[in-house]
Scaffold this motif. Sequence first.
Motif, PDB file in Angstrom:
ATOM      1  N   UNK A   1     -51.292 -59.750 -88.177  1.00 42.25           N
ATOM      2  CA  UNK A   1     -50.249 -58.763 -88.007  1.00 42.25           C
ATOM      3  C   UNK A   1     -50.797 -57.518 -88.833  1.00 42.25           C
ATOM      4  N   UNK A   2     -51.909 -57.495 -88.823  1.00 39.34           N
ATOM      5  CA  UNK A   2     -52.674 -56.239 -89.458  1.00 39.34           C
ATOM      6  C   UNK A   2     -52.334 -55.815 -90.994  1.00 39.34           C
ATOM      7  N   UNK A   3     -51.625 -56.625 -91.861  1.00 36.88           N
ATOM      8  CA  UNK A   3     -50.987 -56.124 -93.131  1.00 36.88           C
ATOM      9  C   UNK A   3     -52.409 -55.691 -94.014  1.00 36.88           C
ATOM     10  N   UNK A   4     -53.592 -55.855 -93.840  1.00 31.71           N
ATOM     11  CA  UNK A   4     -54.676 -55.926 -94.687  1.00 31.71           C
ATOM     12  C   UNK A   4     -54.862 -54.375 -94.596  1.00 31.71           C
ATOM     13  N   UNK A   5     -54.532 -53.510 -93.560  1.00 31.81           N
ATOM     14  CA  UNK A   5     -55.141 -52.259 -93.578  1.00 31.81           C
ATOM     15  C   UNK A   5     -54.512 -51.397 -94.783  1.00 31.81           C
ATOM     16  N   UNK A   6     -55.244 -50.104 -94.678  1.00 29.73           N
ATOM     17  CA  UNK A   6     -54.859 -49.410 -95.912  1.00 29.73           C
ATOM     18  C   UNK A   6     -53.421 -49.145 -96.194  1.00 29.73           C
ATOM     19  N   UNK A   7     -52.972 -49.328 -97.269  1.00 30.32           N
ATOM     20  CA  UNK A   7     -53.590 -49.196 -98.721  1.00 30.32           C
ATOM     21  C   UNK A   7     -54.017 -50.472 -99.255  1.00 30.32           C
ATOM     22  N   UNK A   8     -54.036 -51.788 -98.629  1.00 29.34           N
ATOM     23  CA  UNK A   8     -53.943 -53.359 -99.104  1.00 29.34           C
ATOM     24  C   UNK A   8     -55.376 -53.655 -98.678  1.00 29.34           C
ATOM     25  N   UNK A   9     -56.516 -53.064 -98.556  1.00 32.36           N
ATOM     26  CA  UNK A   9     -57.807 -53.782 -98.621  1.00 32.36           C
ATOM     27  C   UNK A   9     -58.167 -54.539 -99.754  1.00 32.36           C
ATOM     28  N   UNK A  10     -57.741 -53.815-100.822  1.00 36.05           N
ATOM     29  CA  UNK A  10     -58.145 -54.712-102.321  1.00 36.05           C
ATOM     30  C   UNK A  10     -57.406 -55.859-102.646  1.00 36.05           C
ATOM     31  N   UNK A  11     -56.119 -55.762-101.958  1.00 33.52           N
ATOM     32  CA  UNK A  11     -55.266 -57.149-102.272  1.00 33.52           C
ATOM     33  C   UNK A  11     -55.689 -58.156-101.215  1.00 33.52           C
ATOM     34  N   UNK A  12     -56.176 -57.614-100.005  1.00 32.45           N
ATOM     35  CA  UNK A  12     -56.782 -58.846 -99.256  1.00 32.45           C
ATOM     36  C   UNK A  12     -58.076 -59.528 -99.684  1.00 32.45           C
ATOM     37  N   UNK A  13     -59.023 -58.384-100.572  1.00 30.32           N
ATOM     38  CA  UNK A  13     -60.045 -59.125-101.129  1.00 30.32           C
ATOM     39  C   UNK A  13     -59.558 -60.059-102.380  1.00 30.32           C
ATOM     40  N   UNK A  14     -58.516 -59.860-103.016  1.00 34.72           N
ATOM     41  CA  UNK A  14     -58.175 -60.757-104.151  1.00 34.72           C
ATOM     42  C   UNK A  14     -57.574 -62.136-103.258  1.00 34.72           C
ATOM     43  N   UNK A  15     -56.770 -61.810-102.301  1.00 34.82           N
ATOM     44  CA  UNK A  15     -56.342 -63.336-101.390  1.00 34.82           C
ATOM     45  C   UNK A  15     -57.610 -63.927-101.151  1.00 34.82           C
ATOM     46  N   UNK A  16     -58.719 -63.240-100.594  1.00 30.66           N
ATOM     47  CA  UNK A  16     -59.996 -63.748 -99.970  1.00 30.66           C
ATOM     48  C   UNK A  16     -60.698 -64.422-101.215  1.00 30.66           C
ATOM     49  N   UNK A  17     -60.903 -64.003-102.282  1.00 32.61           N
ATOM     50  CA  UNK A  17     -61.487 -64.463-103.313  1.00 32.61           C
ATOM     51  C   UNK A  17     -60.573 -65.725-104.009  1.00 32.61           C
ATOM     52  N   UNK A  18     -59.314 -65.688-103.779  1.00 28.37           N
ATOM     53  CA  UNK A  18     -58.849 -66.915-104.249  1.00 28.37           C
ATOM     54  C   UNK A  18     -58.699 -68.031-103.092  1.00 28.37           C
TER      55      UNK A  18
END
Length: 489
Positions: free
Chosen positions: A132-149
């Motif tokens: 759905x593309x919710x990882x786009x600006x301004x949520x890239x950092x939050x995507x990385x947090x989820x990826x690290x989890x």
Amino acid sequence: MSDTRVPSTRGERVADWFDGRLGIHTFGRKYLRKVFPDHWSFLLGEICLYSFAVLVLTGVYLTFFFHPSMNEVTYHGGYVPLNGVRMSEAYASTLDISFEVRGGLLIRQLHHWAALVFVAGMLTHMMRHFFTGSFRKPREVNWLFGWLLLFLGLFEGLFGYSLPDDLLSGTGLRFVDGALLSVPIVGTYLSMFLFGGEFPGHDIVARFYSLHVLVIPGIMAALVLAHLVLVVYHKHTQFAGPGRTERNVIGAPFFPVYLAKAGGFFFLVFGVLSVMAAVATINPVWSYGPYRADQVSTGAQPDWYLGFAEGLVRIMPGWEVTLWGHTLVLGVLIPVVVFPLLLVFIGAYPFLEARISGDGREHHLLDRPRNRPVRTAIGAAWISVYLILLAGGGNDIVATRLHLSINTVTWAVRIGLLAVPAVVFVVTRRICLGLQLKDRELVEHGRPTGVIKRLPHGEYVELHEPLDQAALHTLTAHRRPAELVEREP
């Protein structure tokens, strides 16, 4: 004139005291009324959060009875078939939890099932965000947090099911040791450091216990908190619809509507996990026996989320290269390199897409997957790679159950790994474009009614009814791909 003011109660005075120092009233008025969109796909993230909470609660309970030691003892306990057998304290305490601690087996299985659902929920949750593309600006950092989890969750699971020191987990640790030894130059040192000497060593359970109980859960808890804070800060994404723009959020307030729903959903998730733990046996360590370095468990399979890593090793040819008197075991080294690359691709994708597309705008409205055919095709191809490697990780089970040659299964997986993702990419992209053409026809001609009308000159046509404004908004609220844009003559 008399003073008609009503004297404040003691509770009001206490509330005023705290509000004057902590700003509770202002904080609550701002965030307790925060709006949350109402869509079923947002529940995937809640499943992750509630499974993590169950993991923490059950994990704390298990620490009261588990002994993370590899010191050998002679077992005399409730499981009669293993009485008199030499085993580690870790394995013996796991048997005690399963057979002698009241409710211990239920909690053990609840903990394990919650771990599986937690990782499955994270992967599904990230795929929802991806498509759905919710990882786009301004949520890239939050995507990385989820990826690290997700990344930490994979290794947290590995450390967790290695703690009982049974034959199955010991076989998995032998796999880990082989992967470390394949690393050039420093592989031997890494193995000696991790296991505290020659495999299996005497420190591995205690070290994994510290990582599993203290280090990784602490990091994950901090990431979960940061993830939720950024969700509140950036506001929720939402699907396109009437009245929904990039600047607003339409839904129910956090208090009391969403809070009541979230509380009920927590108990629903907890109840489902409890039923699974009560009726479905998982990781019966007593049937495997204690780990011995000279034995290997037949049909040993890791938990599903690490099956693709083992699949990489199983389908690789046994290639070896000797350079300057040193042997590189490429059959293991290449999978060790490819395994993290598959995960790194997920974490880096938001930045790759932004760079390639040149899209630096903020996005708060979600995409329909069909409206982003290339991204959707990439995601489907990645999932196909994962599923093929998962089948490769169980090639022996597939061969025995289907009465096939294991070489046939292995070669099928090798060929499929090269061919299937390319086919999936092309087919998925064409399906997305076809669905867009269908949407365009609906917008231009309306929805077919099934009513056939004969025109005066004898032609039969089907009548169409125009779409309502809400449906038209949903179908047209996107940028059409270049393939479907009619060129000007």
